[in-house]
Scaffold this motif. Structure first.
Motif, mmCIF file in Angstrom:
data_model
loop_
_atom_site.group_PDB
_atom_site.id
_atom_site.type_symbol
_atom_site.label_atom_id
_atom_site.label_comp_id
_atom_site.label_asym_id
_atom_site.label_seq_id
_atom_site.Cartn_x
_atom_site.Cartn_y
_atom_site.Cartn_z
ATOM 1 N N GLU A 31 0.827 -1.215 0.000
ATOM 2 C CA GLU A 31 0.000 0.000 0.000
ATOM 3 C C GLU A 31 0.859 1.262 0.000
ATOM 4 O O GLU A 31 0.571 2.216 -0.730
ATOM 5 C CB GLU A 31 -0.926 0.016 1.220
ATOM 6 C CG GLU A 31 -2.032 -0.999 1.174
ATOM 7 C CD GLU A 31 -2.827 -1.026 2.458
ATOM 8 O OE1 GLU A 31 -4.033 -0.732 2.393
ATOM 9 O OE2 GLU A 31 -2.245 -1.334 3.518
ATOM 10 N N ILE A 32 1.897 1.267 0.819
ATOM 11 C CA ILE A 32 2.776 2.437 0.886
ATOM 12 C C ILE A 32 3.450 2.669 -0.463
ATOM 13 O O ILE A 32 3.471 3.795 -0.964
ATOM 14 C CB ILE A 32 3.813 2.280 2.016
ATOM 15 C CG1 ILE A 32 3.121 2.273 3.375
ATOM 16 C CG2 ILE A 32 4.850 3.395 1.956
ATOM 17 C CD1 ILE A 32 3.997 1.837 4.528
ATOM 18 N N CYS A 33 3.969 1.616 -1.063
ATOM 19 C CA CYS A 33 4.614 1.741 -2.379
ATOM 20 C C CYS A 33 3.626 2.272 -3.418
ATOM 21 O O CYS A 33 3.979 3.134 -4.234
ATOM 22 C CB CYS A 33 5.166 0.397 -2.839
ATOM 23 S SG CYS A 33 6.591 -0.173 -1.910
ATOM 24 N N SER A 34 2.406 1.764 -3.388
ATOM 25 C CA SER A 34 1.388 2.210 -4.340
ATOM 26 C C SER A 34 1.075 3.685 -4.169
ATOM 27 O O SER A 34 0.981 4.435 -5.144
ATOM 28 C CB SER A 34 0.104 1.395 -4.169
ATOM 29 O OG SER A 34 0.335 0.051 -4.468
ATOM 30 N N ARG A 35 0.929 4.119 -2.933
ATOM 31 C CA ARG A 35 0.610 5.527 -2.679
ATOM 32 C C ARG A 35 1.766 6.433 -3.089
ATOM 33 O O ARG A 35 1.544 7.522 -3.629
ATOM 34 C CB ARG A 35 0.252 5.719 -1.208
ATOM 35 C CG ARG A 35 -1.080 5.073 -0.843
ATOM 36 C CD ARG A 35 -1.335 5.104 0.640
ATOM 37 N NE ARG A 35 -1.705 6.414 1.116
ATOM 38 C CZ ARG A 35 -2.948 6.777 1.439
ATOM 39 N NH1 ARG A 35 -3.940 5.921 1.300
ATOM 40 N NH2 ARG A 35 -3.197 7.979 1.902
ATOM 41 N N LEU A 36 2.996 6.004 -2.839
ATOM 42 C CA LEU A 36 4.152 6.811 -3.237
ATOM 43 C C LEU A 36 4.222 6.938 -4.753
ATOM 44 O O LEU A 36 4.558 8.002 -5.283
ATOM 45 C CB LEU A 36 5.447 6.206 -2.688
ATOM 46 C CG LEU A 36 5.629 6.225 -1.174
ATOM 47 C CD1 LEU A 36 6.935 5.529 -0.801
ATOM 48 C CD2 LEU A 36 5.595 7.633 -0.633
ATOM 49 N N SER A 37 3.899 5.865 -5.438
ATOM 50 C CA SER A 37 3.944 5.864 -6.895
ATOM 51 C C SER A 37 2.801 6.683 -7.495
ATOM 52 O O SER A 37 3.029 7.532 -8.355
ATOM 53 C CB SER A 37 3.875 4.426 -7.403
ATOM 54 O OG SER A 37 3.797 4.407 -8.805
ATOM 55 N N MET A 38 1.602 6.438 -7.040
ATOM 56 C CA MET A 38 0.422 7.074 -7.633
ATOM 57 C C MET A 38 0.244 8.529 -7.212
ATOM 58 O O MET A 38 -0.038 9.380 -8.044
ATOM 59 C CB MET A 38 -0.839 6.272 -7.263
ATOM 60 C CG MET A 38 -0.809 4.839 -7.743
ATOM 61 S SD MET A 38 -0.775 4.708 -9.530
ATOM 62 C CE MET A 38 -2.450 5.101 -9.905
ATOM 63 N N ARG A 39 0.412 8.811 -5.947
ATOM 64 C CA ARG A 39 0.126 10.147 -5.441
ATOM 65 C C ARG A 39 1.307 11.100 -5.550
ATOM 66 O O ARG A 39 1.125 12.304 -5.662
ATOM 67 C CB ARG A 39 -0.322 10.073 -3.981
ATOM 68 C CG ARG A 39 -1.609 9.272 -3.824
ATOM 69 C CD ARG A 39 -2.017 9.185 -2.400
ATOM 70 N NE ARG A 39 -2.772 10.391 -2.099
ATOM 71 C CZ ARG A 39 -3.042 10.803 -0.883
ATOM 72 N NH1 ARG A 39 -2.610 10.125 0.141
ATOM 73 N NH2 ARG A 39 -3.741 11.895 -0.679
#
Length: 100
Positions: A31-39
């Protein structure tokens, strides 16, 4: 302990991770990786995020808990409060008057 907190806060990526955990605590590494990438448009590897989380955990700013095969990361603000309390002094003096 303060040295570890300041070291952890010195990196902008770690501050962004803390921002994300402030918004939504209890995130997995995925989740953290996804948020860093997307946001935030950060092209950072999972391993690099894991290393940043290890530094934050070492400073006491992130706590982890396991549930089955998942590892959840939670923000811990206690070290920040300790640093703040270290230098905050109750102001007992009267306010200075400003001259026009």
């Amino acid at each position: 302990m303060a040295d570890d907190v300041f070291k952890a806060l010195a990196d902008p990526t770690r501050r962004i991770i803390l921002d994300e955990l402030t918004e939504k605590s209890g995130q997995t590494l995925f989740e953290i990786c996804s948020r860093l990438s997307m946001r935030h448009r950060l092209g950072i590897s999972r391993q690099a995020v894991s290393q940043h989380l290890a530094v934050l955990e070492g400073a006491g700013l992130v706590e982890t808990r396991r549930e089955g095969r998942y590892k959840f990361h939670d923000l811990n603000t206690a070290p920040l409060r300790l640093i703040g309390e270290r230098w905050l002094v109750a102001d007992t003096s009267e306010p200075e008057e400003s001259t026009p």
